[in-house]
Design a protein around this motif. Structure first.
Motif: not given
Lengths: 390, 312, 144
Positions: A41-44, A46-47, A51, A58-59, A62-64, A378, A381, C24, C65, C97, C101-104
């Motif tokens: 989990h990277r918090g995509m 939210k971020s 943006r 482009y974010l 990079r989900i997968c 925050f 989270l 990813c 993470t 990128v 982020n809050y979890n990274v």
């Protein structure tokens, strides 16, 4: 022998990604299977709110890294719907072409990983060797081997290189020949069938009940495919077949994927041959997206991908929500893991083609009837993201 | 005494076996890579791996039993190296042949498998324990067909000494054709003994991360790898002696014959691991007891009948 | 003499452990692609190992993470000395990128020491091979 707890993950050769499957085994039999997701989990989501719409594209790429085009296309379809943009026909064809090439590469990748899970490294080597054909085409079209970055708001970033289409068609012919061979191999080779058939059975009823999707559902005889149900891009113009198989086991999933590769090759070939001339992107694209919300579905290699985008009229998305196919298939996988053997656990987990970086999102379920305020700070989270790992 | 010491230490003893083990591992990996459309490792690769592992830190995990953790890697190497005393290597005569040495070799190879189980047990980690118990279940399935297969030439030759069996079979090469099924059974069982695909169930990297060896590092791992390589040489040498007519008495000819015969057998084992997927443990047990054991029994029966009516 | 032999062996036989710390998958599939026929890193003696106990080089992909952090330290401690860490991909180098982020937590070097950085999104297999080879060249230089 006493019960032993076997952890598969977070660092395990069978998994590409950090996830934990805790199997309680009695001898060789699994009596209990638990899972812990969230390592990735990277918090995509939210971020994405910080943006612009284009940066979020482009974010989300990079989900997968394997199905990057699926996520961006799904997202961009939603954004374009909100903005009311009609993209050129050629751009739609290029998006479809890259999407299908991605499906070929993803399924061949899966075939190799599946071979590796059952100790059949030769299959791994062969299918990854053939996968390089697709990666070459993708690299020439988009400029990258993975994370193509071809989509942009209002079309695609690059046109197909001139005079290259014949080369691509030739490469696809070779690939199709090889895939026919793999299909033949899957049906005729003894050890592969002995190892895979009957393993990790998922009945049609269970598949529907547990909301399985993609090749996993299709291997159980459920004819579900967004490309048919709700055609997007140019799928309504292209003739192709929906592949289903009714054995419901891992062997069926292998067959479905191999046959889907052959279908995808046909679609890619159709796209290359019938590519309409003209512009490939809109000249002018608004920076601010008008207020509104949209929801889009896309058939990713692993199943149905869903994106929801809401705009409040600004430059950034007010909310972007992703639901990836692995999340749905996980339930069905865990269900049938109980009672099988440890030897089958890695291939059973792999058979849904897991992509945990797609999966790991935070979803808070609250009772709306109680009327409590549902806001999350925050800091909280971050705490949820860390989970229970110590 | 000095001559024997040289034989044990240099040729065909430790030094020769060490060098040949490195070569055979390279041969195996290179053939495997070529069959997979790859280039494969350079010739010095196993040697570099060995030195690197020897020079690495040897971690004894907190949960493991330190005494056994230190002893077992040396133990398995000792077991497989001891077999050279009664195994004719590159010659027609073992160093110390005696009546019954075939059973000693079989025993020492079994002991090596038990060491793998103990390694898993004393590492005391879920993966190694499951791997260790799998190694034992695997052992009781392949040992029986393997022993029946070895029994065939022993019955035909009417002796329990490898040297004498080989000499007898060399004199009557027609018998080698009769025991061809036994050779195939022995090859399959040897593949299972060496824990290679499709029978690498105890080590199954994608399931239990290398099984009994998962906690080993550095020196221990190097010795285990070396022992497995030597075990492979010992195995194929035993089969070459019993089923392919052994090696010539002439030193040069014997050496050539040794290389050719063992490498052919190693190549068959490599091809087996290239084209097959790993089976499940219960599939292996059923395969061994329902297919291999009956065939081996029929083979032994044929050998007894031939011995009784034709050879006497 | 003995030390140079050991150094030679280390350079010729780096066994890698692949460890995804929240990437990813793009760099991961490129690391795996480096093993397959087109690139075939076994030419250089590089083998993929399943357990940290057998590995020399930890190939990390992706940003760290919060959940993975403790495991990363544990895997690092489980690896026997001498060990090296290679950060593959921009995310592993700096957080890429996902930075902020809050979890990274950011790049791998926020948690464990890194010996080589291979940038790229995703790093190509050629780049990964080049990075590992450069790391080994550095090793040889250090010894000589």
């Amino acid at each position: 022998m006493a019960e032993v707890k076997i952890p598969i993950g977070p660092q395990h050769p069978a998994l590409e990604e950090p996830e934990l499957f805790l199997l309680t085994v009695d001898g060789e039999e699994i009596v209990k299977a638990e899972m812990r997701i969230g390592y990735n989990h990277r918090g995509m989501e939210k971020s994405a709110e910080f943006r612009t719409f284009l940066q979020t594209l482009y974010l989300f790429e990079r989900i997968c890294g394997i199905c990057s085009h699926s996520h961006t296309t799904c997202y961009i379809l939603a954004v374009e719907e909100v903005a009311g943009l009609e993209i050129p026909e050629r751009a739609k064809f290029i998006r479809t072409l890259v999407g299908e090439l991605e499906r070929i590469h993803s399924h061949l990748l899966w075939l190799g990983i599946a071979g590796h899970e059952i100790g059949f490294d030769t299959l791994f080597m062969y299918s990854w060797r053939d996968r390089e054909f697709v990666l070459d085409i993708l690299e020439e079209i988009t400029g990258n081997r993975v994370n193509y970055g071809i989509n942009t708001i209002g079309g695609v970033r690059r046109d197909i290189p001139e005079g290259k289409i014949d080369d691509y068609l030739k490469a696809l012919d070779i690939l199709e020949e090889r895939c026919q061979y793999y299909a033949k191999l899957a049906f005729e080779e003894g050890t592969l069938a002995a190892r895979l058939s009957g393993v990790h059975y998922l009945s049609k009823e269970k598949a529907i009940e547990l909301c399985a999707c993609g090749p996993m559902a299709r291997a159980s005889g459920v004819a579900t495919d967004v490309r048919f149900e709700e055609p997007y891009l140019v799928y309504d113009q292209i003739p192709f077949n929906l592949v289903t198989y009714d054995s419901g086991d891992i062997f069926g999933r292998t067959v479905v994927r191999v046959l889907e590769v052959i279908e995808s090759i046909k679609i890619a070939r159709y796209c290359l041959q019938n590519m309409p001339p003209g512009e490939y992107r809109l000249e002018k694209v608004p920076k601010k997206i008008p207020e509104g919300e949209a929801f889009s579905r896309y058939e990713a290699p692993r199943g149905e991908d869903v994106h929801y985008v809401r705009s409040d009229g600004g430059e950034n998305p007010y909310r972007a929500k992703v639901r990836a196919p692995t999340m749905q298939n996980l339930l069905a996988t865990m269900e049938s893991l109980k009672g099988s053997y440890i030897a089958d656990a890695p291939i059973a987990i792999a058979s849904m083609d897991p992509c945990f970086s797609c999966t790991d999102r935070i979803a808070l379920v609250r009772d709306i009837r109680s009327g409590k305020e549902s806001r999350i700070r925050f800091r909280d989270l971050s705490k949820y993201g860390k989970g229970g790992e110590r | 005494m000095t001559a024997e010491l040289v034989q044990i230490l240099l040729f065909p003893g430790f030094v020769f076996l060490f060098a040949y083990a490195m070569f055979v591992e390279w041969f195996d990996r290179k053939a495997y890579a070529l069959m997979q459309n790859r280039v494969g490792p350079p010739w010095f690769q196993p040697f570099a791996d060995f030195i690197k592992l020897m020079a690495k830190e040897y971690i004894i995990p907190r949960r493991a039993n330190p005494l056994f953790f230190l002893l077992l890697p040396t133990g398995i190497l000792a077991f497989v190296l001891t077999t050279i005393v009664c195994l004719p290597i590159a010659s027609n005569r073992a160093l110390y042949p005696f009546e019954g040495d075939i059973l000693v070799v079989a025993f020492l190879l079994t002991a090596a498998s038990i060491v793998i189980f103990l390694m898993g047990w004393f590492s005391n980690n879920p993966f190694t324990i499951v791997g260790g118990t799998r190694a034992i279940s695997q052992m009781i399935s392949y040992e029986v067909p393997l022993l029946f297969a070895i029994l065939t030439p022993a019955i035909l030759a009417g002796s329990w000494s490898i040297t004498e069996i080989t000499a007898y079979l060399r004199a009557n090469p027609i018998l080698l054709i009769i025991q061809l099924p036994a050779l195939i059974i022995a090859l399959i069982a040897l593949q299972a003994k060496l824990e290679r695909v499709p029978f690498d169930i105890p080590e199954a990297e994608t399931e239990i991360v290398g099984g009994p060896l998962a906690e080993l590092s550095g020196r221990g791992l190097a010795l285990f790898h070396l022992a497995t390589d030597i075990e492979m040489i010992v195995g194929v040498t035993l089969l070459a002696n019993l089923f392919l007519g052994g090696f010539s008495a002439n030193p040069a000819l014997g050496l050539i014959e040794f290389f050719v015969k063992t490498l052919i057998l190693v190549f068959i084992l490599t091809a087996m691991r290239t084209v097959m997927a790993r089976v499940r443990i219960e599939q292996l047990v059923l395969f061994c007891w329902h297919k291999l054991v009956p065939i081996a029994l029929v083979q032994v029966l044929i050998a007894v009948l031939i011995k009784g009516w034709w050879l006497t | 003499m003995f030390q140079s032999l050991v150094n030679w062996a280390r350079v010729k036989s780096p066994w890698i452990l692949h460890w995804n710390t929240g990437a990813c998958n793009a760099c991961d599939i490129e690391v795996l692609a480096a093993l397959t026929p087109r690139f075939d890193v076994e030419r250089f003696g590089i083998l993929l190992q399943g357990t940290p106990r057998h590995a020399d080089v930890i190939v990390c992909t992706g940003p760290v993470t919060r959940q993975v952090k403790d495991r990363l330290i544990r895997v690092y401690n489980q690896t026997p000395d001498p060990k090296f860490v290679v950060a593959v991909g921009t995310c592993a180098c700096s957080g890429g990128v996902f930075r902020g982020n809050y979890n990274v937590l950011g790049g791998i070097d926020q948690v464990i020491p890194v010996d080589a950085y291979i940038p790229g999104c995703a790093a190509r297999p050629d780049a990964i091979i080049d990075g590992v080879v450069k790391l080994l060249a550095k090793l040889q230089g250090k010894a000589g």
